[in-house]
Scaffold this active site. Structure first.
Site, PDB file in Angstrom:
ATOM      1  N   ARG A 248       0.873  -1.185   0.000  1.00  0.00           N
ATOM      2  CA  ARG A 248       0.000   0.000   0.000  1.00  0.00           C
ATOM      3  C   ARG A 248       0.898   1.220   0.000  1.00  0.00           C
ATOM      4  NH1 ARG A 248      -0.727   2.341   4.835  1.00  0.00           N
ATOM      5  NH2 ARG A 248      -1.057   0.671   6.309  1.00  0.00           N
TER       6      ARG A 248
ATOM      7  N   HIS B 257      -3.228   4.078   5.330  1.00  0.00           N
ATOM      8  CA  HIS B 257      -4.258   3.042   5.524  1.00  0.00           C
ATOM      9  C   HIS B 257      -5.623   3.608   5.143  1.00  0.00           C
ATOM     10  CE1 HIS B 257      -6.808   0.077   7.452  1.00  0.00           C
ATOM     11  NE2 HIS B 257      -7.360   1.061   8.123  1.00  0.00           N
TER      12      HIS B 257
ATOM     13  N   TYR C 260       4.886   4.906  11.377  1.00  0.00           N
ATOM     14  CA  TYR C 260       5.289   3.496  11.531  1.00  0.00           C
ATOM     15  C   TYR C 260       6.082   2.926  10.354  1.00  0.00           C
ATOM     16  CZ  TYR C 260       0.949   2.986   8.841  1.00  0.00           C
ATOM     17  OH  TYR C 260      -0.034   3.118   7.894  1.00  0.00           O
TER      18      TYR C 260
HETATM   19  C1  LIG Z   1     -13.408  -5.992  13.910  1.00  0.00           C
HETATM   20  C2  LIG Z   1     -12.610  -4.746  13.670  1.00  0.00           C
HETATM   21  N1  LIG Z   1     -11.515  -4.501  14.409  1.00  0.00           N
HETATM   22  C3  LIG Z   1     -10.777  -3.396  14.196  1.00  0.00           C
HETATM   23  C4  LIG Z   1     -11.141  -2.501  13.201  1.00  0.00           C
HETATM   24  C5  LIG Z   1     -10.276  -1.271  12.939  1.00  0.00           C
HETATM   25  N2  LIG Z   1      -9.512  -1.506  11.706  1.00  0.00           N
HETATM   26  C6  LIG Z   1      -9.929  -1.039  10.520  1.00  0.00           C
HETATM   27  S1  LIG Z   1      -8.953  -1.512   9.264  1.00  0.00           S
HETATM   28  C7  LIG Z   1      -7.904  -2.336  10.305  1.00  0.00           C
HETATM   29  C8  LIG Z   1      -6.681  -3.037   9.755  1.00  0.00           C
HETATM   30  C9  LIG Z   1      -7.000  -4.116   8.778  1.00  0.00           C
HETATM   31  O1  LIG Z   1      -5.852  -4.509   8.092  1.00  0.00           O
HETATM   32  P1  LIG Z   1      -5.847  -5.552   6.953  1.00  0.00           P
HETATM   33  O2  LIG Z   1      -6.837  -6.630   7.223  1.00  0.00           O
HETATM   34  O3  LIG Z   1      -4.444  -5.979   6.713  1.00  0.00           O
HETATM   35  O4  LIG Z   1      -6.410  -4.788   5.680  1.00  0.00           O
HETATM   36  P2  LIG Z   1      -5.899  -3.423   4.995  1.00  0.00           P
HETATM   37  O5  LIG Z   1      -6.602  -2.309   5.694  1.00  0.00           O
HETATM   38  O6  LIG Z   1      -4.421  -3.353   5.124  1.00  0.00           O
HETATM   39  O7  LIG Z   1      -6.364  -3.506   3.586  1.00  0.00           O
HETATM   40  C10 LIG Z   1      -8.350  -2.248  11.614  1.00  0.00           C
HETATM   41  C11 LIG Z   1      -7.664  -2.860  12.754  1.00  0.00           C
HETATM   42  C12 LIG Z   1     -12.297  -2.779  12.450  1.00  0.00           C
HETATM   43  N3  LIG Z   1     -12.734  -1.989  11.457  1.00  0.00           N
HETATM   44  N4  LIG Z   1     -13.004  -3.917  12.676  1.00  0.00           N
END
Ligand SMILES: Cc1ncc(C[n+]2csc(CCOP(=O)(O)OP(=O)(O)O)c2C)c(N)n1
Length: 363
Positions: free
Chosen positions: A256, A260, A269
């Site tokens: 990415r 985020h 980070y």
């Molecule tokens: C159940 C839940 N826990 C925490 C969050 C907060 N949150 C949003 S995106 C994220 C990270 C997800 O990372 P990843 O699965 O690697 O996908 P990416 O965003 O990198 O595409 C978090 C912790 C959420 N939306 N839902």
């Protein structure tokens, strides 16, 4: 053929088109140069749409947005779906949704805070954006089970991230899919981060793809910035799913480039050097090299492609902004089928305050 040839346990990874534009012909999937060119043009629109979303957010015209930048070739996987198949996105799949035919204006409307942007054309078989991390693979498995019970030759393609892969629901979804041999393809975009948490903190396993073995179906790690690898593996997985050969897990390694979401500051980070090191692996650059070598790309044409992409995106912005139908009370009307007594009280209070909060408490 790909799933048999590359062993994720040994860290083997599928890559067909390399950074210099060289193609491993023996691995080349059945996708024509014309189709690759068409996809390149659509990925350019995707990138323009993504960048515009970022600008709109910075200008206060859009809410929090999760950029696609860098993951375009992964999202091109949606172009492999056929009519009747299903696409189940997380929140980062604007590109995949566009390729499936969801109007960009509709997608923008969602990110502008209008829930009508989640009312997607039913015939497309696209589920709405899913914010709770790791929840949508279960929905995908439910749909795949229904397809199987109805004896429909259709498959489900579900997206999630490396972070989501360590959520309990993703385990449940894959286990269930394995037991019932469901027609579902799990597409994990490993972009190395779950917000600030690196991939190394998600799992002690060498690859995410190898987890498929524990669920009793094949897994494949591929290079997600290589459109040919993505196209080939997703095509094989969907075909086999439609033929009743069960699920597959694809781990697509990507990066990415942006934050985020617009609410994130990635400099906290990861270093700017790290991002700079990854930029030459841009999935669009790689396609350009490929197309140029075949006489299908030139600087002049690029100018036209980019101008047309910008015009298409501007049109979508105008359409989205002029068509906002959101009303804050939608929150009450569309979250639950039946309001809980507490929410019913809040809704009454909200409406009594004159909808837009003239002095009322909206809890
Ligand atoms: C159940 C839940 N826990 C925490 C969050 C907060 N949150 C949003 S995106 C994220 C990270 C997800 O990372 P990843 O699965 O690697 O996908 P990416 O965003 O990198 O595409 C978090 C912790 C959420 N939306 N839902």
């Amino acid at each position: 053929m790909y799933f048999d040839a590359f062993d994720p346990l040994r860290g083997e990874r599928l890559e067909i088109l390399d950074k210099e534009g060289a193609v491993r012909e023996e691995l080349r999937p059945p996708v024509s140069d014309e189709e690759i060119k068409r996809l390149y043009v659509r990925l350019t629109v995707m990138r323009a749409a993504d960048r515009t979303a970022l600008h709109l957010q910075r200008e206060g015209r859009m809410g929090t947005y999760a950029p696609v930048w860098g993951q375009e070739a992964c999202q091109a996987s949606a172009a492999v779906l056929r009519e009747g198949d299903w696409l189940v996105p997380s929140y980062r799949e604007m590109g995949a949704m566009m390729l499936r035919g969801v109007p960009l204006a509709t997608i923008y409307r969602y990110w502008m805070g209008d829930e009508w942007g989640n009312a997607l054309p039913e015939a497309l078989h696209v589920l709405p954006v899913s914010i709770p991390v790791g929840s949508q693979p279960l929905h995908a498995v439910g749909i795949a089970w229904a397809q199987q019970l109805r004896k429909q030759k259709a498959a489900v393609l579900v997206y999630f991230g490396d972070g989501a892969s360590s959520e309990g629901e993703v385990h449940e979804a894959m286990n269930f899919a394995g037991v019932f041999r469901l027609p579902v393809v799990f597409f994990c975009q490993n972009n190395h981060f779950a917000i600030s948490v690196p991939r190394s903190r998600q799992s002690a396993a060498r690859t995410i793809a190898q987890r498929a073995l524990g669920y009793g179906f094949p897994g494949l790690q591929l290079y997600g910035n290589d459109l040919l690898a993505v196209w080939g593996a997703v095509n094989e997985a969907l075909e086999e799913a439609r033929e009743g050969k069960g699920p597959k897990l694809i781990e697509a390694l990507t990066y990415r480039f942006g934050p985020h979401t617009t609410a994130d500051d990635p400099t906290q980070y990861r270093s700017e050097e790290e991002v700079a090191r990854n930029l030459p692996y841009d999935p669009l650059l790689r396609l350009r090299v490929y197309l140029k070598a075949r006489g299908l790309w030139s600087e002049e044409e690029e100018t036209e492609i980019v101008a047309a992409a910008r015009a298409e995106v501007e049109q979508a912005v105008a359409e989205a902004e002029s068509g906002i139908r959101a009303d804050p009370s939608d929150l009450f009307d569309y979250t639950y089928e039946t309001l809980t007594p507490c929410l019913a009280r809040q809704k009454a209070e909200f409406l009594a305050a004159g909808r837009f909060g003239q002095g009322g408490s909206h809890g």
